[in-house]
Design an enzyme around this catalytic site. Structure first.
Site, mmCIF file in Angstrom:
data_model
loop_
_atom_site.group_PDB
_atom_site.id
_atom_site.type_symbol
_atom_site.label_atom_id
_atom_site.label_comp_id
_atom_site.label_asym_id
_atom_site.label_seq_id
_atom_site.Cartn_x
_atom_site.Cartn_y
_atom_site.Cartn_z
ATOM 1 N N SER A 50 44.973 40.458 41.682
ATOM 2 C CA SER A 50 44.287 39.255 42.131
ATOM 3 C C SER A 50 42.876 39.629 42.570
ATOM 4 C CB SER A 50 45.040 38.591 43.287
ATOM 5 O OG SER A 50 44.927 39.358 44.460
ATOM 6 N N CYS A 51 42.026 38.606 42.661
ATOM 7 C CA CYS A 51 40.653 38.796 43.143
ATOM 8 C C CYS A 51 40.232 37.478 43.792
ATOM 9 C CB CYS A 51 39.713 39.231 42.018
ATOM 10 S SG CYS A 51 39.570 38.031 40.672
ATOM 11 N N LEU A 52 39.000 37.106 43.677
ATOM 12 C CA LEU A 52 38.547 35.853 44.268
ATOM 13 C C LEU A 52 38.955 34.655 43.413
ATOM 14 C CD1 LEU A 52 36.943 34.495 46.563
ATOM 15 C CD2 LEU A 52 34.913 34.695 45.116
ATOM 16 N N GLY A 76 39.933 35.171 39.622
ATOM 17 C CA GLY A 76 40.562 35.514 38.363
ATOM 18 C C GLY A 76 39.759 36.313 37.353
ATOM 19 N N TRP A 126 42.163 34.500 45.454
ATOM 20 C CA TRP A 126 42.095 34.174 46.868
ATOM 21 C C TRP A 126 41.696 32.719 47.107
ATOM 22 C CZ3 TRP A 126 43.796 35.002 51.435
ATOM 23 C CH2 TRP A 126 43.129 34.500 52.548
#
Length: 159
Positions: A115-117, A119, A144
């Site tokens: 995961s990240c901010l 995608g 996120w």
């Protein structure tokens, strides 16, 4: 004159024919890649991720920079491995991985979710992991931003 037209026509057909074959090859590669990716690189939804985290059957790797996590927060249970370090981390010895990330290093058969901010970076991390043989890797495209939206709206409704 007739000979020139014949030569020009033959040359044009040879050039266009080659281009058409090359274009068809690109289309078939693109189609194969797309089919491979949808079969192997499944995106995880918010609900699926929440369920996977409860089951403790995955390792969730947040590939944002450490300062982003400190400033904005993280999905509970995630391990922070910044995108630029993912390839190196997945190739570390289990001892070095444990020392650096305070977690057991995943094996190639373990389920990983990146995961990240929002995608973009997690998709890159997924591609890196798959290229290293982590075939059960997935990616949470909502990141996120989506997680925080759901989580904070659920907490408001619960109060």
């Amino acid at each position: 004159m007739v000979l020139q037209r014949l030569l020009l026509g033959s040359a044009r057909q040879a050039i266009l024919g080659s281009a058409e074959v090359a274009f068809w090859g690109l289309k078939s590669i693109k189609g194969s890649y797309h089919n491979f990716c949808t079969a192997e690189c499944k995106d995880v939804t918010y609900t699926e991720l929440k369920s996977l985290l409860k089951s403790k059957k995955i390792m969730l790797i947040d590939v944002r920079e450490t300062w982003e996590i400190l400033e904005y927060g993280k999905i509970p249970g995630s391990v922070n491995i910044p995108l630029d370090d993912v390839g190196k981390a997945l190739q570390m010895s289990p001892k070095d991985f444990k020392e650096k990330y305070n977690e057991v290093k995943p094996s190639q058969s373990d389920s990983l979710v990146f995961s990240c901010l929002a995608g973009v970076r997690s998709k890159k991390a997924l591609n890196t992991a798959v290229s290293l043989g982590f075939n059960s890797a997935q990616h949470y495209a909502g990141g996120w931003k989506e997680w925080a939206t759901y989580e904070f709206s659920e907490k408001k409704q619960g109060n």
